[in-house]
Design an enzyme around this catalytic site. Sequence first.
Site, PDB file in Angstrom:
ATOM      1  CG  ASP A  93      -3.201   4.507   0.545  1.00 44.23           C
ATOM      2  OD1 ASP A  93      -3.177   4.535  -0.503  1.00 44.23           O
ATOM      3  OD2 ASP A  93      -3.994   4.048   1.364  1.00 44.23           O
ATOM      4  CG  HIS A  94       1.235   6.477   4.682  1.00 47.06           C
ATOM      5  ND1 HIS A  94      -0.041   7.110   4.907  1.00 47.06           N
ATOM      6  CD2 HIS A  94       1.010   5.329   5.579  1.00 47.06           C
ATOM      7  CE1 HIS A  94      -0.816   6.573   5.814  1.00 47.06           C
ATOM      8  NE2 HIS A  94      -0.166   5.511   6.510  1.00 47.06           N
TER       9      HIS A  94
ATOM     10  NE  ARG B 188      -7.672  11.021   5.494  1.00 44.39           N
ATOM     11  CZ  ARG B 188      -7.977  10.393   6.951  1.00 44.39           C
ATOM     12  NH1 ARG B 188      -7.293   9.652   7.317  1.00 44.39           N
ATOM     13  NH2 ARG B 188      -9.350  10.576   7.401  1.00 44.39           N
ATOM     14  CG  HIS B 189      -3.732   8.695   1.476  1.00 44.27           C
ATOM     15  ND1 HIS B 189      -4.750   8.178   0.718  1.00 44.27           N
ATOM     16  CD2 HIS B 189      -4.034   8.338   2.726  1.00 44.27           C
ATOM     17  CE1 HIS B 189      -5.406   7.119   1.341  1.00 44.27           C
ATOM     18  NE2 HIS B 189      -4.897   7.315   2.830  1.00 44.27           N
TER      19      HIS B 189
ATOM     20  CG  HIS C 192       2.075   3.388   9.272  1.00 44.28           C
ATOM     21  ND1 HIS C 192       1.737   4.720   8.823  1.00 44.28           N
ATOM     22  CD2 HIS C 192       2.804   3.259  10.081  1.00 44.28           C
ATOM     23  CE1 HIS C 192       2.422   5.404  10.049  1.00 44.28           C
ATOM     24  NE2 HIS C 192       2.982   4.344  10.746  1.00 44.28           N
TER      25      HIS C 192
ATOM     26  CG  HIS D  44      -5.327  -2.126   9.334  1.00 45.17           C
ATOM     27  ND1 HIS D  44      -4.948  -1.158  10.572  1.00 45.17           N
ATOM     28  CD2 HIS D  44      -6.049  -1.142   8.458  1.00 45.17           C
ATOM     29  CE1 HIS D  44      -5.192  -0.146  10.301  1.00 45.17           C
ATOM     30  NE2 HIS D  44      -5.998   0.250   9.329  1.00 45.17           N
ATOM     31  N   GLY D  45      -1.984  -2.768  10.155  1.00 49.97           N
ATOM     32  CA  GLY D  45      -0.847  -2.812  11.206  1.00 49.97           C
ATOM     33  C   GLY D  45       0.102  -4.000  11.167  1.00 49.97           C
TER      34      GLY D  45
ATOM     35  CD  GLU E 273      -7.241  -0.503   1.180  1.00 45.74           C
ATOM     36  OE1 GLU E 273      -7.344   0.692   1.856  1.00 45.74           O
ATOM     37  OE2 GLU E 273      -6.263  -1.216   1.491  1.00 45.74           O
TER      38      GLU E 273
ATOM     39  NE  ARG F 156      -9.659   8.496   4.330  1.00 45.03           N
ATOM     40  CZ  ARG F 156      -9.994   7.521   5.232  1.00 45.03           C
ATOM     41  NH1 ARG F 156      -9.210   6.191   5.527  1.00 45.03           N
ATOM     42  NH2 ARG F 156     -10.969   7.837   6.173  1.00 45.03           N
TER      43      ARG F 156
ATOM     44  NE  ARG G 103       6.794  21.804   2.879  1.00 45.03           N
ATOM     45  CZ  ARG G 103       8.155  21.998   2.884  1.00 45.03           C
ATOM     46  NH1 ARG G 103       8.751  22.015   1.728  1.00 45.03           N
ATOM     47  NH2 ARG G 103       8.999  22.090   4.001  1.00 45.03           N
TER      48      ARG G 103
ATOM     49  CB  THR H  53      -5.518   4.229   9.371  1.00 40.12           C
ATOM     50  OG1 THR H  53      -5.560   3.155   8.471  1.00 40.12           O
ATOM     51  CG2 THR H  53      -5.677   3.436  10.786  1.00 40.12           C
ATOM     52  CB  THR H  54      -9.517   1.420   7.253  1.00 39.58           C
ATOM     53  OG1 THR H  54      -8.870   1.902   6.305  1.00 39.58           O
ATOM     54  CG2 THR H  54     -11.109   0.873   6.890  1.00 39.58           C
TER      55      THR H  54
ATOM     56  CD  GLU I 241      -7.070  -6.227   3.092  1.00 35.88           C
ATOM     57  OE1 GLU I 241      -7.033  -6.209   1.902  1.00 35.88           O
ATOM     58  OE2 GLU I 241      -6.254  -5.694   3.914  1.00 35.88           O
TER      59      GLU I 241
ATOM     60  CG  HIS J  68      -8.165   3.839   1.074  1.00 37.26           C
ATOM     61  ND1 HIS J  68      -8.491   3.517   2.465  1.00 37.26           N
ATOM     62  CD2 HIS J  68      -9.391   4.329   0.731  1.00 37.26           C
ATOM     63  CE1 HIS J  68      -9.804   4.063   2.797  1.00 37.26           C
ATOM     64  NE2 HIS J  68     -10.288   4.320   1.793  1.00 37.26           N
TER      65      HIS J  68
ATOM     66  CG  ASN K 112      -1.972   1.455   1.260  1.00 38.36           C
ATOM     67  OD1 ASN K 112      -1.350   2.220   1.140  1.00 38.36           O
ATOM     68  ND2 ASN K 112      -3.090   0.720   1.976  1.00 38.36           N
TER      69      ASN K 112
END
Length: 267
Positions: free
Chosen positions: A33-34, A73-74, A243, A220-221, A94, A69, A42, A124-125, A175, A67, A31
């Site tokens: 996204d980050h 946001r990302h 992440h 997740h995580g 996603e 959203r 920025r 996050t989700t 998932e 994802h 993923n």
Amino acid sequence: MTDTAQILPTTLEQNPQNPQNTSKKPLLGVNVDHVATLRQARGVSYPSPLAAALLCEKAGADGITIHLREDRRHIQDADVYEMAGQLTTRMNLEMAATTEMLDIACQVKPYWVCLVPEKRAELTTEGGLDVAGQLASLTDYVSQLQAAGIKVSLFIDPEDKQIEAAVNCSADAIELHTGSYAEAGLAGNTDRVNVELERIKNAVVTAKRVDSKLLVNAGHGLTRDNVHAIAQINGIYELNIGHALIADALFVGIEQAVIMMKTAMHR
Ligand code: PXP
């Protein structure tokens, strides 16, 4: 098999786009996204999630997750369209089950859509989708995506009633949300880790019993420290990790971070 062999991109026979892939080892979906989170901080054009995704694929990622959203946001719409034309593995998009997202997915036609619940204020989700509580509307939504040639996964908590509902929706995959397992580990609560791990193992068994063709993913995580126990569960098809892998990438580079995650999964 050596670590190096394990991180090589999948062969044609093991192509993750091919559900016949019978490899016992779970695939790795990254993923990114980050990467977009950093860019959006920025409001500039870099770093590029696409460039990151291509490096992940080069390093052995089996798929790329993004994802889109509702609050953007990302990942932005342009990222989705740009990536769709350039990924060499497959995209897992996603999204929330909204009309807006259905339109975008039907235009982009990612290989996978993973439906997730979305709350504006969440970091996050936070939890799985309540499939059992919205069976009729989700069944219709899933069928519209499938009619567009897209495979559909549902992000759910490891609960029997949600698994059964996902099968009733004719989803191609589920998932399993591993967030509670990951949080227990972060809190140093070993008993809770074991309880959560058992829940996930039992959920995989239930899923295969209810529908032997249902693909079971998890995510997740997950980190290099906690991923191995999940990767060892028989019957898990793919792990989606963001992440922790992007955090590793800050220190070792994104290709090395992918290699290290695959090594931690399959050691
Ligand atoms: N799977 C789903 C459905 C998610 O929403 C997320 C977070 O975007 C992930 C996997 C990856 O979680 P993490 O970023 O904690 O690895």
